[in-house]
Design an enzyme around this catalytic site. Structure first.
Site, PDB file in Angstrom:
ATOM      1  N   HIS A  21       0.848  -1.202   0.000  1.00  0.00           N
ATOM      2  CA  HIS A  21       0.000   0.000   0.000  1.00  0.00           C
ATOM      3  C   HIS A  21       0.882   1.249   0.000  1.00  0.00           C
ATOM      4  O   HIS A  21       0.706   2.163  -0.818  1.00  0.00           O
ATOM      5  CB  HIS A  21      -0.902  -0.034   1.233  1.00  0.00           C
ATOM      6  CG  HIS A  21      -1.655   1.225   1.490  1.00  0.00           C
ATOM      7  ND1 HIS A  21      -3.031   1.310   1.408  1.00  0.00           N
ATOM      8  CD2 HIS A  21      -1.253   2.473   1.846  1.00  0.00           C
ATOM      9  CE1 HIS A  21      -3.423   2.537   1.690  1.00  0.00           C
ATOM     10  NE2 HIS A  21      -2.355   3.265   1.974  1.00  0.00           N
ATOM     11  N   GLU A  22       1.834   1.284   0.932  1.00  0.00           N
ATOM     12  CA  GLU A  22       2.721   2.444   1.012  1.00  0.00           C
ATOM     13  C   GLU A  22       3.630   2.526  -0.212  1.00  0.00           C
ATOM     14  O   GLU A  22       3.960   3.621  -0.671  1.00  0.00           O
ATOM     15  CB  GLU A  22       3.550   2.374   2.286  1.00  0.00           C
ATOM     16  CG  GLU A  22       2.741   2.436   3.573  1.00  0.00           C
ATOM     17  CD  GLU A  22       1.943   3.728   3.681  1.00  0.00           C
ATOM     18  OE1 GLU A  22       2.398   4.768   3.158  1.00  0.00           O
ATOM     19  OE2 GLU A  22       0.851   3.698   4.296  1.00  0.00           O
ATOM     20  N   HIS A  25       1.880   4.429  -2.925  1.00  0.00           N
ATOM     21  CA  HIS A  25       2.024   5.887  -2.766  1.00  0.00           C
ATOM     22  C   HIS A  25       3.390   6.340  -3.264  1.00  0.00           C
ATOM     23  O   HIS A  25       3.513   7.327  -3.997  1.00  0.00           O
ATOM     24  CB  HIS A  25       1.870   6.276  -1.298  1.00  0.00           C
ATOM     25  CG  HIS A  25       0.485   6.109  -0.756  1.00  0.00           C
ATOM     26  ND1 HIS A  25      -0.646   6.516  -1.440  1.00  0.00           N
ATOM     27  CD2 HIS A  25       0.050   5.617   0.437  1.00  0.00           C
ATOM     28  CE1 HIS A  25      -1.714   6.265  -0.699  1.00  0.00           C
ATOM     29  NE2 HIS A  25      -1.320   5.707   0.432  1.00  0.00           N
ATOM     30  N   ASP A 213     -27.037 -45.746  -4.794  1.00  0.00           N
ATOM     31  CA  ASP A 213     -26.523 -46.197  -6.091  1.00  0.00           C
ATOM     32  C   ASP A 213     -27.656 -46.625  -7.023  1.00  0.00           C
ATOM     33  O   ASP A 213     -27.553 -47.616  -7.761  1.00  0.00           O
ATOM     34  CB  ASP A 213     -25.544 -47.360  -5.917  1.00  0.00           C
ATOM     35  CG  ASP A 213     -24.316 -46.971  -5.101  1.00  0.00           C
ATOM     36  OD1 ASP A 213     -23.917 -45.789  -5.171  1.00  0.00           O
ATOM     37  OD2 ASP A 213     -23.783 -47.836  -4.380  1.00  0.00           O
TER      38      ASP A 213
END
Length: 416
Positions: A21-22, A25, A213
């Site tokens: 995230h950083e 930026h 079955d």
């Protein structure tokens, strides 16, 4: 050990996503020519760092996030060197500042979408046709999943030696058998099986018709006793009812994998569902605060209450301990998407608050120009500090509530 490994892995995944995230930026700020002086993973004392160009990179001692320092984020920043004034962030066009501030959330969204596509191809995504509500489950064919025992009380837990054995198992029924009748009454779906059991006395012997079955057969079972609320009122009074010791085996798989091309459509659909779910969850946050307090003070924890990073990591640990890696991945995806949306809320100190102020300044300047008035200039962030502190205080209290609830009364997705 598996649980601890899951907790550590999930906490590490969160740390990596916050660090990216950083990095979002930083990368966009550098691309536009803004000056970035510091990029660190963690907070507190510096453990290790190095400087490349004009930016110092490093790791700090408290691994609870990260940060990057962009020179002149607001006009009121007083630590801008006069030589750096032309590169101060606030001097750049609003669209560039919007991209820089929105890059953090964009990183979370990118992580979520890429992880979703990979999950759709290699692991599978939740099947949209899988029954997720009680009403949908009751419309399913009465194909049974055999239980090991009958838990007498109205709770979910593992079997103990004191619990009565499953009547269905004693009657030689198997998982995958489809119940077709109970004491002569035809059974077309799981809901009708529940109704028929409620109409039968606990402890009585029932004749059960089933298909295995493709072959029809009958057997007899002595029904056990359990405690359940009425079928039409899950919160109604609990009383004794007959139990066969079976659950529903849905006719559709829980998870579905896709080809590389089809996975794009599945990813888009799941992302849209996450967007709606995130909006609904954020609307419910205020009304869930009393439920959090109730959980802290000894009440039952509502599984619909918000969780903190601590709670998410604990759920990640549970997922790994129970070999449910698909849950681990989906938790990571959902958390990234939620953080991406939450960070865009138009409130300081969130990135969305900075974006909102930048566009407010732009629109206000345009309006003043239309009316022939002088540009009022930049917003004074110092005047907004009381509101910013209020948001930080409310957010801090809410975070403390969720962390406390996740420690003393955590949400668990697997029976113990």
């Amino acid at each position: 050990m598996a649980y601890l490994l899951g907790v550590v892995l999930f906490a590490l995944a969160i740390l990596v996503s916050v660090s990216l995230h950083e990095a979002g930026h930083m990368a966009t700020a550098k691309a536009f020519g803004m000056k970035v002086t510091r990029y660190f993973v963690g907070f507190g004392p510096t453990i290790w760092s190095f400087k490349r160009g004009e930016t110092e990179y490093g790791i700090k001692g408290i691994p609870l996030g990260g940060f990057c320092k962009i020179v002149g984020m607001t006009p009121q920043d007083d630590d801008v060197d006069p030589a750096d004034e032309p590169r101060a962030m606030w001097r750049y066009p609003v669209w560039k500042r919007t991209i820089v501030m929105g890059a953090g959330s964009a990183t979370h969204f990118a992580l979520a979408v890429v992880a979703l596509w990979l999950a759709a191809v290699f692991m599978g995504l939740p099947n949209p046709d899988f029954p997720t509500t009680e009403e949908q489950a009751r419309q399913e064919p009465a194909v049974i999943a055999l239980g090991e025992c009958v838990v007498p009380e109205n709770t979910v837990r593992e079997c103990t030696p004191a619990d009565p054995a499953s009547p269905a198992a004693q009657a030689q029924l198997r998982s995958g058998d489809r119940i077709t009748s109970l004491n002569g009454a035809p059974i077309d779906n799981y809901g009708q099986l529940l109704v028929a059991l409620r109409a039968t006395a606990p402890g009585s012997t029932a004749e059960i018709g089933y298909v295995r079955d493709g072959q029809a057969a009958t057997t007899r079972a002595t029904l056990a006793t359990t405690q359940r609320p009425p079928l039409d009122d899950a919160k109604g009074p609990v009383g004794p009812v007959a139990a066969l010791g079976v659950g529903l085996r849905p006719s559709t798989p829980n998870m579905v994998t896709y080809g590389p091309v089809d996975a794009f459509g599945a990813t888009a659909e799941y992302t849209g569902n996450m967007a709606v779910g995130t909006y609904e969850a954020m609307k419910r946050i205020p009304e869930k605060v009393p439920a959090l307090w109730d959980a802290i003070t000894g009440g039952e924890r509502d599984v619909d209450t918000p969780i903190s990073v601590v709670g998410a990591s604990r759920l990640g640990g549970e997922a790994v301990a129970n070999d449910a890696w698909e849950l681990f991945v989906l938790l990571f995806i959902s958390l990234n998407f939620f953080v991406g949306v939450f960070n865009l809320l138009p409130l300081l100190p969130l990135d969305g608050g900075h974006i909102a102020i930048a566009w407010f300044e732009r629109v206000r300047s345009w309006l003043y120009a239309r009316f022939g008035r002088a540009d009022p200039g930049r917003v004074d962030y110092l005047k907004l500090m009381p509101v910013t502190y209020a948001v930080i205080l409310v957010g801090g209290v809410f975070t403390l509530l969720t962390i406390t609830a996740d420690v003393v009364n955590p949400i668990t997705l697997f029976s113990r």
